[in-house]
Design a protein around this motif. Structure first.
Motif, PDB file in Angstrom:
ATOM      1  N   PRO A   1      15.418 -14.827  32.428  1.00 27.27           N
ATOM      2  CA  PRO A   1      15.427 -14.595  33.876  1.00 27.27           C
ATOM      3  C   PRO A   1      15.009 -13.166  34.231  1.00 27.27           C
ATOM      4  N   LYS A   2      14.491 -13.020  35.423  1.00 29.39           N
ATOM      5  CA  LYS A   2      14.122 -11.701  35.941  1.00 29.39           C
ATOM      6  C   LYS A   2      15.328 -10.770  35.873  1.00 29.39           C
ATOM      7  N   GLY A   3      15.099  -9.560  35.389  1.00 28.28           N
ATOM      8  CA  GLY A   3      16.162  -8.569  35.287  1.00 28.28           C
ATOM      9  C   GLY A   3      16.860  -8.533  33.948  1.00 28.28           C
ATOM     10  N   MET A   4      16.608  -9.515  33.105  1.00 29.00           N
ATOM     11  CA  MET A   4      17.243  -9.566  31.793  1.00 29.00           C
ATOM     12  C   MET A   4      16.696  -8.456  30.897  1.00 29.00           C
ATOM     13  N   HIS A   5      17.552  -7.883  30.060  1.00 26.23           N
ATOM     14  CA  HIS A   5      17.123  -6.878  29.085  1.00 26.23           C
ATOM     15  C   HIS A   5      16.714  -7.583  27.790  1.00 26.23           C
ATOM     16  N   VAL A   6      15.553  -7.235  27.293  1.00 22.79           N
ATOM     17  CA  VAL A   6      15.012  -7.879  26.096  1.00 22.79           C
ATOM     18  C   VAL A   6      14.455  -6.826  25.145  1.00 22.79           C
ATOM     19  N   LYS A   7      14.232  -7.242  23.916  1.00 24.61           N
ATOM     20  CA  LYS A   7      13.540  -6.424  22.933  1.00 24.61           C
ATOM     21  C   LYS A   7      12.070  -6.858  22.890  1.00 24.61           C
ATOM     22  N   VAL A   8      11.199  -5.891  22.766  1.00 21.19           N
ATOM     23  CA  VAL A   8       9.758  -6.151  22.746  1.00 21.19           C
ATOM     24  C   VAL A   8       9.160  -5.526  21.501  1.00 21.19           C
ATOM     25  N   LEU A   9       8.506  -6.356  20.719  1.00 23.43           N
ATOM     26  CA  LEU A   9       7.806  -5.879  19.532  1.00 23.43           C
ATOM     27  C   LEU A   9       6.439  -5.360  19.977  1.00 23.43           C
ATOM     28  N   VAL A  10       6.184  -4.078  19.747  1.00 19.03           N
ATOM     29  CA  VAL A  10       4.965  -3.430  20.229  1.00 19.03           C
ATOM     30  C   VAL A  10       3.857  -3.590  19.187  1.00 19.03           C
ATOM     31  N   LEU A  11       2.740  -4.161  19.604  1.00 18.23           N
ATOM     32  CA  LEU A  11       1.658  -4.433  18.663  1.00 18.23           C
ATOM     33  C   LEU A  11       0.819  -3.201  18.367  1.00 18.23           C
ATOM     34  N   ASP A  12       0.657  -2.337  19.352  1.00 17.46           N
ATOM     35  CA  ASP A  12      -0.089  -1.103  19.126  1.00 17.46           C
ATOM     36  C   ASP A  12       0.911   0.023  18.903  1.00 17.46           C
ATOM     37  N   GLY A  13       1.282   0.222  17.635  1.00 12.33           N
ATOM     38  CA  GLY A  13       2.314   1.199  17.303  1.00 12.33           C
ATOM     39  C   GLY A  13       1.946   2.630  17.646  1.00 12.33           C
ATOM     40  N   ASP A  14       0.642   2.931  17.729  1.00  9.94           N
ATOM     41  CA  ASP A  14       0.210   4.299  18.040  1.00  9.94           C
ATOM     42  C   ASP A  14       0.651   4.714  19.442  1.00  9.94           C
ATOM     43  N   LEU A  15       0.830   3.729  20.330  1.00 13.59           N
ATOM     44  CA  LEU A  15       1.217   4.052  21.699  1.00 13.59           C
ATOM     45  C   LEU A  15       2.695   4.406  21.810  1.00 13.59           C
ATOM     46  N   PHE A  16       3.485   3.971  20.834  1.00 17.40           N
ATOM     47  CA  PHE A  16       4.935   4.143  20.910  1.00 17.40           C
ATOM     48  C   PHE A  16       5.448   4.683  19.581  1.00 17.40           C
ATOM     49  N   ALA A  17       4.844   5.744  19.111  1.00 15.72           N
ATOM     50  CA  ALA A  17       5.116   6.225  17.748  1.00 15.72           C
ATOM     51  C   ALA A  17       6.557   6.648  17.560  1.00 15.72           C
ATOM     52  N   GLY A  18       7.231   7.049  18.655  1.00 16.48           N
ATOM     53  CA  GLY A  18       8.582   7.573  18.488  1.00 16.48           C
ATOM     54  C   GLY A  18       9.679   6.596  18.850  1.00 16.48           C
ATOM     55  N   GLU A  19       9.349   5.336  19.056  1.00 15.63           N
ATOM     56  CA  GLU A  19      10.350   4.382  19.548  1.00 15.63           C
ATOM     57  C   GLU A  19      11.123   3.718  18.408  1.00 15.63           C
ATOM     58  N   GLU A  20      12.005   2.796  18.788  1.00 12.65           N
ATOM     59  CA  GLU A  20      12.883   2.129  17.828  1.00 12.65           C
ATOM     60  C   GLU A  20      12.090   1.342  16.797  1.00 12.65           C
ATOM     61  N   GLU A  21      12.711   1.153  15.668  1.00 11.92           N
ATOM     62  CA  GLU A  21      12.081   0.417  14.575  1.00 11.92           C
ATOM     63  C   GLU A  21      13.186   0.085  13.575  1.00 11.92           C
ATOM     64  N   PRO A  22      13.129  -1.000  12.827  1.00 10.97           N
ATOM     65  CA  PRO A  22      12.119  -2.043  12.821  1.00 10.97           C
ATOM     66  C   PRO A  22      12.654  -3.334  13.407  1.00 10.97           C
ATOM     67  N   PHE A  23      11.821  -4.413  13.414  1.00 13.85           N
ATOM     68  CA  PHE A  23      12.267  -5.741  13.824  1.00 13.85           C
ATOM     69  C   PHE A  23      12.950  -6.408  12.632  1.00 13.85           C
TER      70      PHE A  23
ATOM     71  N   MET B   1       0.813  -1.225   0.000  1.00 15.57           N
ATOM     72  CA  MET B   1       0.000   0.000   0.000  1.00 15.57           C
ATOM     73  C   MET B   1       0.842   1.269   0.000  1.00 15.57           C
ATOM     74  N   GLY B   2       2.165   1.116  -0.068  1.00 13.78           N
ATOM     75  CA  GLY B   2       3.036   2.275  -0.155  1.00 13.78           C
ATOM     76  C   GLY B   2       3.249   3.013   1.148  1.00 13.78           C
ATOM     77  N   GLN B   3       3.027   2.348   2.273  1.00 17.23           N
ATOM     78  CA  GLN B   3       3.225   3.007   3.557  1.00 17.23           C
ATOM     79  C   GLN B   3       4.718   3.192   3.825  1.00 17.23           C
ATOM     80  N   SER B   4       5.065   4.267   4.487  1.00 16.58           N
ATOM     81  CA  SER B   4       6.477   4.563   4.742  1.00 16.58           C
ATOM     82  C   SER B   4       7.019   3.764   5.925  1.00 16.58           C
ATOM     83  N   LYS B   5       6.185   3.475   6.914  1.00 18.31           N
ATOM     84  CA  LYS B   5       6.598   2.676   8.066  1.00 18.31           C
ATOM     85  C   LYS B   5       5.806   1.377   8.029  1.00 18.31           C
TER      86      LYS B   5
END
Length: 224
Positions: free
Chosen positions: A202-224, A130-134
């Motif tokens: 394990p608890k305390g581990m740093h992980v990457k999370v793919l956000v399903l509702d992109g509108d909530l995190f419009a300015g965050e890292e991208e892409p997967f 559909m020609g979307q930029s993101k």
């Protein structure tokens, strides 16, 4: 269907409606076709009807059971299958091919597997068409709030809730991670990307999370 009583050997056809809603949310126009029974003739006829449209999504019938005829029907129709099975959980049986350059996604039958595969593969493809930029979902860094078991040898997408405090994200499991428990996906905000070599996060581990509702995190890292 959702308004009919269940008989022995039946489940509710939830997948057609969650996928139609996901297509609409992505900016597409969903067309729901009737259920095809587990016979090669019905599945072949259903695919013949489906390929009139720009993109084909089917759900179920792509694994290794005696009545999983989708791949065989694809072959008979001349679909150029590019891959079958992905080293991930949920959604391992996913298949993808092209028929006259139209994309065909054979999604798994379990509701969570089907929808996770939609978010990971179908939604970016629709956005590109559909020609979307993101076209990719945002990804944020977060800290695991409790020990989380995961499947070793597969990249596991663990359904989770995201919480933010002092500019940092933490993630909590939404509970039962069975691929039939759709509520554990609807109650969450994202998918933890669990590396294949790990048997546990394990608890305390740093992980990457793919956000399903992109509108909530419009300015965050991208892409997967």
């Amino acid at each position: 269907e959702v308004d009919e009583s269940l008989h022995p050997g039946q489940i509710v056809n939830s997948n057609a409606y969650i996928l139609a809603a996901a297509v609409q949310e992505a900016g597409g126009q969903p067309v729901l076709l009737p259920i095809a029974r587990d016979t090669l003739a019905e599945i072949r006829a259903a695919l013949n009807e489906a390929v009139r449209h720009d993109v084909v999504l089917s759900t179920g019938g792509v694994s290794v059971g005696d009545f999983d005829f989708v791949k065989e029907a694809m072959d008979e129709l001349g679909v150029r299958r590019l891959f079958w099975q992905v080293a991930q959980k949920p959604g391992k049986p996913l298949t993808f091919g092209l028929l006259r350059e139209k994309p065909y996604f054979g999604l798994p039958g379990n509701p969570v597997s089907a929808l996770v595969c939609f978010y990971l593969y179908v939604r970016p493809a629709l956005g590109k068409m559909m020609g979307q930029s993101k076209i990719f979902s945002p990804i944020v860094s977060a800290t695991v709030a409790e020990d989380m078991p995961k499947a070793k040898g597969l990249t596991e997408f663990i359904r989770c809730r995201l919480e933010q405090a002092h500019g940092q994200y933490s993630v909590h499991s939404t509970g039962n991670q069975s691929s039939g428990v759709l509520s554990s996906l609807s109650l969450g905000a994202g998918l933890i990307i669990g590396a294949p070599e790990l048997p546990m996060l394990p608890k305390g581990m740093h992980v990457k999370v793919l956000v399903l509702d992109g509108d909530l995190f419009a300015g965050e890292e991208e892409p997967f």
